[in-house]
Design an enzyme around this catalytic site. Sequence first.
Site, PDB file in Angstrom:
ATOM      1  N   THR A  99       0.857  -1.184   0.000  1.00  0.00           N
ATOM      2  CA  THR A  99       0.000   0.000   0.000  1.00  0.00           C
ATOM      3  C   THR A  99       0.900   1.245   0.000  1.00  0.00           C
ATOM      4  OG1 THR A  99      -0.125   0.098   2.414  1.00  0.00           O
ATOM      5  CG2 THR A  99      -1.810  -1.221   1.292  1.00  0.00           C
ATOM      6  N   VAL A 155      14.467  -0.175  -0.733  1.00  0.00           N
ATOM      7  CA  VAL A 155      15.550   0.719  -1.174  1.00  0.00           C
ATOM      8  C   VAL A 155      16.156   0.139  -2.446  1.00  0.00           C
ATOM      9  CG1 VAL A 155      17.759   1.796  -0.561  1.00  0.00           C
ATOM     10  CG2 VAL A 155      16.060   1.351   1.221  1.00  0.00           C
ATOM     11  N   GLU A 212       4.865  11.553  -9.216  1.00  0.00           N
ATOM     12  CA  GLU A 212       3.442  11.598  -8.874  1.00  0.00           C
ATOM     13  C   GLU A 212       2.857  12.970  -9.208  1.00  0.00           C
ATOM     14  OE1 GLU A 212       2.724  10.196  -4.924  1.00  0.00           O
ATOM     15  OE2 GLU A 212       4.183   8.599  -5.187  1.00  0.00           O
ATOM     16  N   ASP A 223      11.457  11.129  -0.049  1.00  0.00           N
ATOM     17  CA  ASP A 223      11.628   9.722  -0.437  1.00  0.00           C
ATOM     18  C   ASP A 223      13.070   9.280  -0.189  1.00  0.00           C
ATOM     19  OD1 ASP A 223      10.755   7.232  -2.117  1.00  0.00           O
ATOM     20  OD2 ASP A 223      12.586   7.949  -3.086  1.00  0.00           O
ATOM     21  N   LYS A 227      14.591   6.468   2.687  1.00  0.00           N
ATOM     22  CA  LYS A 227      15.461   5.351   2.295  1.00  0.00           C
ATOM     23  C   LYS A 227      16.758   5.378   3.109  1.00  0.00           C
ATOM     24  CE  LYS A 227      13.498   4.807  -2.292  1.00  0.00           C
ATOM     25  NZ  LYS A 227      13.470   5.323  -3.658  1.00  0.00           N
TER      26      LYS A 227
HETATM   27  N1  LIG Z   1       6.324   1.775  -7.874  1.00  0.00           N
HETATM   28  C1  LIG Z   1       7.524   1.288  -7.566  1.00  0.00           C
HETATM   29  O1  LIG Z   1       8.297   0.889  -8.438  1.00  0.00           O
HETATM   30  C2  LIG Z   1       7.953   1.143  -6.119  1.00  0.00           C
HETATM   31  C3  LIG Z   1       9.309   0.921  -5.835  1.00  0.00           C
HETATM   32  C4  LIG Z   1       9.692   0.687  -4.500  1.00  0.00           C
HETATM   33  C5  LIG Z   1       8.744   0.733  -3.500  1.00  0.00           C
HETATM   34  N2  LIG Z   1       7.426   1.012  -3.811  1.00  0.00           N
HETATM   35  C6  LIG Z   1       6.447   1.033  -2.716  1.00  0.00           C
HETATM   36  O2  LIG Z   1       5.476   0.004  -2.960  1.00  0.00           O
HETATM   37  C7  LIG Z   1       4.215   0.411  -2.436  1.00  0.00           C
HETATM   38  C8  LIG Z   1       3.163   0.289  -3.551  1.00  0.00           C
HETATM   39  O3  LIG Z   1       3.518   1.131  -4.635  1.00  0.00           O
HETATM   40  P1  LIG Z   1       2.637   1.171  -5.971  1.00  0.00           P
HETATM   41  O4  LIG Z   1       3.453   1.904  -6.976  1.00  0.00           O
HETATM   42  O5  LIG Z   1       2.116  -0.179  -6.272  1.00  0.00           O
HETATM   43  O6  LIG Z   1       1.414   2.087  -5.482  1.00  0.00           O
HETATM   44  P2  LIG Z   1      -0.046   2.198  -6.180  1.00  0.00           P
HETATM   45  O7  LIG Z   1       0.055   1.854  -7.620  1.00  0.00           O
HETATM   46  O8  LIG Z   1      -0.586   3.520  -5.765  1.00  0.00           O
HETATM   47  O9  LIG Z   1      -0.894   1.030  -5.474  1.00  0.00           O
HETATM   48  C9  LIG Z   1      -1.282   1.080  -4.127  1.00  0.00           C
HETATM   49  C10 LIG Z   1      -2.290  -0.025  -3.876  1.00  0.00           C
HETATM   50  O10 LIG Z   1      -2.673   0.024  -2.506  1.00  0.00           O
HETATM   51  C11 LIG Z   1      -4.106   0.065  -2.432  1.00  0.00           C
HETATM   52  N3  LIG Z   1      -4.461   0.733  -1.186  1.00  0.00           N
HETATM   53  C12 LIG Z   1      -4.360   2.049  -0.878  1.00  0.00           C
HETATM   54  N4  LIG Z   1      -4.706   2.248   0.405  1.00  0.00           N
HETATM   55  C13 LIG Z   1      -5.057   1.025   0.887  1.00  0.00           C
HETATM   56  C14 LIG Z   1      -5.525   0.564   2.156  1.00  0.00           C
HETATM   57  N5  LIG Z   1      -5.673   1.406   3.190  1.00  0.00           N
HETATM   58  N6  LIG Z   1      -5.810  -0.751   2.303  1.00  0.00           N
HETATM   59  C15 LIG Z   1      -5.656  -1.614   1.267  1.00  0.00           C
HETATM   60  N7  LIG Z   1      -5.201  -1.237   0.056  1.00  0.00           N
HETATM   61  C16 LIG Z   1      -4.904   0.061  -0.119  1.00  0.00           C
HETATM   62  C17 LIG Z   1      -4.539   0.766  -3.692  1.00  0.00           C
HETATM   63  O11 LIG Z   1      -5.888   0.480  -3.985  1.00  0.00           O
HETATM   64  P3  LIG Z   1      -6.776   1.404  -4.989  1.00  0.00           P
HETATM   65  O12 LIG Z   1      -5.912   1.698  -6.185  1.00  0.00           O
HETATM   66  O13 LIG Z   1      -7.945   0.550  -5.292  1.00  0.00           O
HETATM   67  O14 LIG Z   1      -7.093   2.609  -4.210  1.00  0.00           O
HETATM   68  C18 LIG Z   1      -3.586   0.101  -4.685  1.00  0.00           C
HETATM   69  O15 LIG Z   1      -4.054  -1.190  -4.996  1.00  0.00           O
HETATM   70  C19 LIG Z   1       4.400   1.837  -1.910  1.00  0.00           C
HETATM   71  O16 LIG Z   1       4.614   1.811  -0.532  1.00  0.00           O
HETATM   72  C20 LIG Z   1       5.637   2.327  -2.649  1.00  0.00           C
HETATM   73  O17 LIG Z   1       6.330   3.325  -1.934  1.00  0.00           O
HETATM   74  C21 LIG Z   1       7.022   1.210  -5.096  1.00  0.00           C
END
Ligand SMILES: NC(=O)c1ccc[n+]([C@@H]2O[C@H](COP(=O)([O-])OP(=O)(O)OC[C@H]3O[C@@H](n4cnc5c(N)ncnc54)[C@H](OP(=O)(O)O)[C@@H]3O)[C@@H](O)[C@H]2O)c1
Length: 343
Positions: A99, A155, A212, A223, A227
């Site tokens: 999340t 990270v 974003e 961010d 990290k």
């Molecule tokens: N993107 C990357 O490459 C990357 C790299 C390293 C770390 N991360 C970390 O990985 C995590 C996810 O990133 P992401 O890019 O996948 O984000 P994302 O695309 O915004 O997806 C977030 C997901 O969490 C759901 N969500 C939001 N609030 C929630 C809650 N309270 N309970 C249950 N589900 C909830 C959202 O549902 P809805 O869409 O239905 O609202 C969505 O399915 C983050 O913490 C991010 O910092 C991401």
Amino acid sequence: MTQYKLAFIGFGNVGQALARLLERKRTELAARYDLSFLSVAIITGRHGAAIDPQGLDIQRALKIIANDDNLNELSTRATPKSMLDFIHASQADVLFENTPVNYENGQPAVGHLQAALELGMHAITANKGPVVHAYQQLTQLAASKGKRFLFESTVMDGAPIFSLFRSALPAAQLLSFQGIFNSTTNLILTRMETGESFAEAVAYAQSIGIAETDPSGDIDGWDAAIKVAALVNVLMGVAVKPAQVTREGIRHITSEQVRRSLAQGKRYKLVCSARRTPQGVQAQVAPELVGADSPMYNVMGTTSIAQFETDVLGQLSLIEADPGPHTTAYGLLADFVNAVQPI
Ligand SMILES: NC(=O)c1ccc[n+]([C@@H]2O[C@H](COP(=O)([O-])OP(=O)(O)OC[C@H]3O[C@@H](n4cnc5c(N)ncnc54)[C@H](OP(=O)(O)O)[C@@H]3O)[C@@H](O)[C@H]2O)c1
């Protein structure tokens, strides 16, 4: 063959990339590790939730999300309203928490991971919040249950940083580190070298889905700071919160400054660093001018680098080119294999 039931909390970019990667690696996981899995539960924020103890149809789940529909139609049983009841009802062996990050206190992800561990599940996340706000607590809870709390992707995405120190560098002491950990700001600074203004470079990063809608978390160094705090907590054993990392972002840097410095052989980089000192660990994020003698000089675009100084090996560097949800997904998959089959 051992079969593990998997639950996904959060099924956005990372959760979906992980589901795809697991399917792509299904045969290899079985052949090399005698390991199979069933995806039994998914819960999201606005796209519903589904549970099926016999295994959800992941291709249909991916289509439902792509169409902005609701996962409830996949569920073979009523899904509890409360998240903690949902985690309990999933009966999973492994929980993936992906999340959005909460910089201030790590919630609600900390609560999700804690609930999973208390129920005897392995808890795996790409979410940085729980690492900086509850690393000791979740690690101790996991140990008391004979399970693992792992977070390789927090990270530098899938690059093996935590597992490097955990497994490959026994008894090594980390003295300092520096690196480029934020892809968005590195891409912006790279684009500014070609003459784009700060605003144009930010708009480009947004247009390709790297930055974003509100890019301040990257631009103002939050961010990067979280990290740094994660690495200091885990690899240096010192409890540091993101707000304790001295932090300066790149908002004030102009493309004129960037180009003038380049003409003098220097590049602006948002440098993350921490060092043990007699007064404690000093951790910071700040723009710095680096010359061609630094390994950071040629790290361009979304590529990241980490340079570690240890008491045993001197300088050791890792570079990760072109990160994205697919590399983050690999870090989570690696955590899964390491959790259920520790070397
Ligand atoms: N993107 C990357 O490459 C990357 C790299 C390293 C770390 N991360 C970390 O990985 C995590 C996810 O990133 P992401 O890019 O996948 O984000 P994302 O695309 O915004 O997806 C977030 C997901 O969490 C759901 N969500 C939001 N609030 C929630 C809650 N309270 N309970 C249950 N589900 C909830 C959202 O549902 P809805 O869409 O239905 O609202 C969505 O399915 C983050 O913490 C991010 O910092 C991401």
